[in-house]
Design a protein around this motif. Structure first.
Motif, short mmCIF file in Angstrom:
data_model
loop_
_atom_site.label_atom_id
_atom_site.label_comp_id
_atom_site.label_asym_id
_atom_site.label_seq_id
_atom_site.Cartn_x
_atom_site.Cartn_y
_atom_site.Cartn_z
N PRO A 52 -9.08 11.36 13.58
CA PRO A 52 -9.48 9.97 13.81
C PRO A 52 -10.22 9.35 12.63
O PRO A 52 -10.08 8.16 12.35
N ALA A 53 -11.00 10.15 11.93
CA ALA A 53 -11.75 9.62 10.80
C ALA A 53 -10.81 9.18 9.68
O ALA A 53 -11.01 8.13 9.05
N ALA A 54 -9.76 9.97 9.43
CA ALA A 54 -8.80 9.61 8.39
C ALA A 54 -8.04 8.35 8.77
O ALA A 54 -7.76 7.49 7.91
N GLU A 55 -7.71 8.22 10.06
CA GLU A 55 -7.01 7.01 10.49
C GLU A 55 -7.90 5.78 10.36
O GLU A 55 -7.46 4.72 9.92
N ALA A 56 -9.16 5.91 10.72
CA ALA A 56 -10.09 4.79 10.60
C ALA A 56 -10.26 4.39 9.14
O ALA A 56 -10.35 3.20 8.81
N GLU A 57 -10.28 5.39 8.26
CA GLU A 57 -10.41 5.10 6.83
C GLU A 57 -9.19 4.35 6.30
O GLU A 57 -9.33 3.38 5.55
N HIS A 68 0.85 -1.19 0.00
CA HIS A 68 0.00 0.00 0.00
C HIS A 68 0.89 1.24 0.00
O HIS A 68 1.90 1.30 0.73
N PRO A 69 0.58 2.25 -0.79
CA PRO A 69 1.48 3.41 -0.93
C PRO A 69 1.69 4.21 0.34
O PRO A 69 2.65 4.98 0.44
N ASP A 70 0.82 4.07 1.34
CA ASP A 70 0.97 4.84 2.58
C ASP A 70 1.87 4.16 3.60
O ASP A 70 2.18 4.76 4.64
N VAL A 71 2.29 2.92 3.35
CA VAL A 71 3.01 2.14 4.36
C VAL A 71 4.46 1.96 3.96
O VAL A 71 4.76 1.47 2.87
N ALA A 84 1.45 10.42 4.73
CA ALA A 84 0.30 9.78 5.37
C ALA A 84 0.22 10.17 6.84
O ALA A 84 -0.86 10.39 7.38
N HIS A 85 1.37 10.25 7.49
CA HIS A 85 1.39 10.63 8.91
C HIS A 85 0.81 12.03 9.09
O HIS A 85 0.01 12.26 10.01
N GLN A 86 1.18 12.95 8.23
CA GLN A 86 0.64 14.31 8.32
C GLN A 86 -0.86 14.33 8.04
O GLN A 86 -1.61 15.07 8.68
N ARG A 87 -1.29 13.52 7.10
CA ARG A 87 -2.71 13.48 6.74
C ARG A 87 -3.56 12.96 7.90
O ARG A 87 -4.68 13.42 8.12
N LEU A 88 -3.00 12.00 8.65
CA LEU A 88 -3.76 11.38 9.73
C LEU A 88 -3.66 12.13 11.05
O LEU A 88 -4.47 11.90 11.95
#
Length: 698
Positions: free
Chosen positions: A610-615, A572-575, A602-606
């Motif tokens: 909490p909603a972004a992390e759950a997604e 996955h591109p975020d990992v 991804a870290h900055q986006r999350l």
């Protein structure tokens, strides 16, 4: 089993490794006659310079279940040699003294190139200094240093006089160092005033002082001296007391003790089975095990496998080779493919003191370009880090055209990392159709084996990212079930070594019974070494390593590989990296929990959302479902700053399990990144993702 070898008549004069053409060698066939295999190892040992030839190639006394004793292994019995002579003196005698042995790159930007003649001079000085302070054959020396020229100098000086060395990662705690000093009964500890780490000068000697407190000869211990290299200029406490009556203080400066010593030294020669070094393994439970490696067999395995995997196949082209193994010198990979293998071969190599992203993430590419590195041997964890730092690929302005071959070690490389390495580091090596053609040797071996056991061949056109392919010549491996039967293609089993090579560790220092119970007990009747890794063969007979056996996750009767799940997550591109651990589940017995290191974007986006992390968590769980199947879907996905790893780059999954479930932690002192443990512990406690276990006590 024994096999007498007529060394002189069979081999004639030693062949200098720089001119050895392994393309002309007949490699033994798997399952072939033992005599053919031993004749091969005879020839490999003939690449070394022996003071006295051996009379018996190999002896073997099987494991003893009643005495709880492992096998007694012997190689090249009767032979005498000196490891340092093979790494230095013989090259000078061959007229190769002015060849560069080491291109050193310091983290602050200091650099030097050291020829074989200069390295020989420095090692001779160090050998004289060791003898002056009372170190002799069989004494143990603990070396607590970062990657410096002096680290290699003192290591080879120990080998030159027959002292047994034990290298300790310079970032280990005083507690980890103290255990090794005490367990080996060391007479000498070698350290620095400080070391450079992530752009800062970090004091080190205080750790050394704490480690030897109460272990010096005046306190009933064994330590007589602490030899200190001035590296950073950090202030140090100094102990001048004469502990053993030699007229010298406990603490000695390197520049006053070593650099003033005579530059000529007469080497001694030692039995092939004389101990060369002790290598400690790490684990999440129990104390580290000190594996004992001997001189003749280890050096044979190190030299041959280095030539087979990394040297140019055409001897006439080897003068252009520049090897770089990125491991810290305290790891067994560095012993074999950064010290003894390359130096015994007379090769030129790079050693780098620092971390790969100081002062910037492209530091490795700068070094490759500067020194025209041809072979780049690193860990999958570093490749995944590079992928995270350069999501758009390696910038075009870096000249990586010198790279001829790449290698990975530590854990099985996941396909995403393997393909990225071949396409990005090897971007100038292409097929006519434009596909990546860089050979990738994904090596599998262990501290116990001493040298590579499984690896694709560099010349092979059949690349399977993630497969370690076939045995190296002279080794034999099988994948078996609990009863010792060979598993069918695609069926997971235990990886066992059925015929060992000469570089195999002989015992556990001070605890031979642990050598038996750890490695030989399970298949003692067959005389097989239990590697502790799970694996499977594919339809072509190639082996795939699936991770440590105790890392497998049994979910409702389905045995799942942690590495397979991690590979699905990393795709996955975020990992950037993932560690998957088995945790308690009241319904299924085990569940998989994924600890993921995210890209900076991804870290900055999350962050704070909490909603972004759950997604993202949902997307990652779905990714695993699509790649492997619903049964492998992690129960939870937990973002963490990093995952705990050993110095070899292995993810400590059992430690993640303990952190998640709130269980007592095992040994953490041998981690390369121990400070991450309390951070992960706090994250797990805050999230409270572990279910409460039922109290089943009466």
């Amino acid at each position: 089993m024994t096999h007498p070898a007529e060394h002189q008549s069979a081999l004639g004069s030693p062949v200098h490794p720089a001119s050895a053409d392994l393309r002309q060698w007949k490699e033994p066939h798997r399952g072939g006659p033992e005599s053919q295999r031993l004749a091969f190892w005879d020839r490999a040992a003939g690449l070394l310079e022996w003071h006295t030839p051996w009379h018996t190639t190999h002896s073997w006394t099987p494991p003893d279940t009643h005495a709880r004793r492992g096998p007694e292994l012997g190689w090249f019995l009767g032979g005498r040699l000196n490891a340092a002579v093979n790494c230095l003196d013989r090259h000078l005698a061959a007229g190769r003294g002015e060849r560069v042995a080491l291109h050193f790159e310091g983290e602050p930007g200091d650099a030097e190139s050291v020829t074989y003649a200069d390295l020989h001079r420095r090692v001779s000085q160090a050998a004289n200094a060791l003898e002056r302070i009372g170190i002799g054959a069989g004494d143990r020396v603990v070396i607590y240093l970062p990657v410096l020229v002096e680290t290699i100098v003192i290591t080879l000086a120990c080998a030159r006089i027959g002292a047994v060395h034990q290298l300790v990662f310079g970032g280990f705690s005083a507690e980890a160092l103290r255990f090794r000093v005490e367990d080996t009964g060391a007479k000498l500890l070698v350290t620095t005033d400080g070391q450079y780490r992530r752009g800062a000068a970090v004091p080190v000697k205080a750790n050394a002082d704490a480690a030897v407190r109460g272990l010096t000869v005046d306190a009933g211990g064994t330590v007589e001296h602490v030899l200190v290299i001035r590296r950073t200029g950090s202030p140090v406490e100094w102990t001048s007391a004469d502990l053993n009556g030699d007229g010298l203080g406990r603490d000695l400066w390197w520049h006053q003790t070593v650099e003033t010593a005579p530059t000529a030294h007469q080497p001694q020669f030692f039995d092939a089975e004389a101990p060369l070094f002790i290598m400690y393994t790490s684990g999440t439970t129990g104390k580290p095990k000190g594996l004992v490696h001997t001189t003749g067999g280890y050096l044979t395995g190190a030299l041959y496998s280095f030539l087979r995997l990394f040297a140019h196949p055409d001897p006439s082209a080897r003068d252009d080779d520049v090897h770089w193994c990125t491991a810290d010198l305290a790891w067994v990979t560095a012993h074999t493919y950064e010290i003894y293998g390359p130096l015994a071969a007379g090769a030129t190599q790079v050693i780098y003191e620092g971390v790969p992203n100081v002062p910037h993430a492209g530091r490795h590419f700068d070094i490759i370009e500067k020194h025209r590195v041809t072979s780049y041997y690193t860990a999958p964890t570093l490749v995944r880090s590079l992928m995270g730092w350069f999501p758009e690929g390696v910038p075009a302005h870096y000249d990586l055209s010198s790279i001829r071959i790449a290698g990975t070690v530590g854990e099985a490389v996941n396909p995403e990392a393997a393909n990225w390495l071949r396409a990005q580091i090897g971007r100038d090596t292409r097929t006519p159709e434009g596909s990546p053609a860089l050979p990738l040797v994904d090596t599998w071996w262990q501290s116990e084996s001493g040298s590579a056991v499984l690896s694709p061949r560099p010349e092979s056109t059949r690349q399977k990212p993630g497969s370690v392919a076939q045995e190296m010549p002279g080794w034999e491996v099988e994948v078996v079930d609990e009863h010792g039967g060979a598993t069918a293609a695609g069926v997971q089993g235990n990886v066992v070594v059925t015929r060992t090579g000469p570089s195999m560790a002989r015992t556990v220092w001070g605890n031979p019974q642990r050598y038996y119970t750890s490695y030989w007990q399970k298949y003692a009747d067959q005389g097989w070494f239990l590697a502790g890794d799970a694996g499977q063969r594919d339809a072509d007979g190639d082996i795939w390593i699936l991770g440590r056996t105790d890392d497998a996750i049994n979910v409702s009767g389905h045995l799942l590989s942690t590495i397979e799940i991690e590979s699905a997550l990393v795709s996955h591109p975020d990992v950037v990296e993932a560690g998957v651990a088995p945790v308690h589940d009241a319904t299924s017995g085990h569940a998989a929990v994924a600890f993921v290191v995210l890209t900076s974007a991804a870290h900055q986006r999350l962050s704070g959302d909490p909603a972004a992390e759950a997604e993202l968590s949902s997307a990652l769980r779905q990714q695993v479902t699509e790649v492997i199947g619903p049964v492998a879907k992690p129960r939870s996905v937990i973002p963490v700053p990093e995952v705990p790893k050993t110095r070899s780059g292995k993810i400590m999954r059992r430690l993640l399990s303990q952190l998640h479930d709130g269980e007592p932690l095992g040994d953490t002192t041998s981690l390369q990144n121990e400070p991450c443990v309390p951070r992960i512990q706090q994250i797990c406690e805050t999230r409270s993702t572990a279910p409460v276990k039922e109290n089943t006590s009466a």
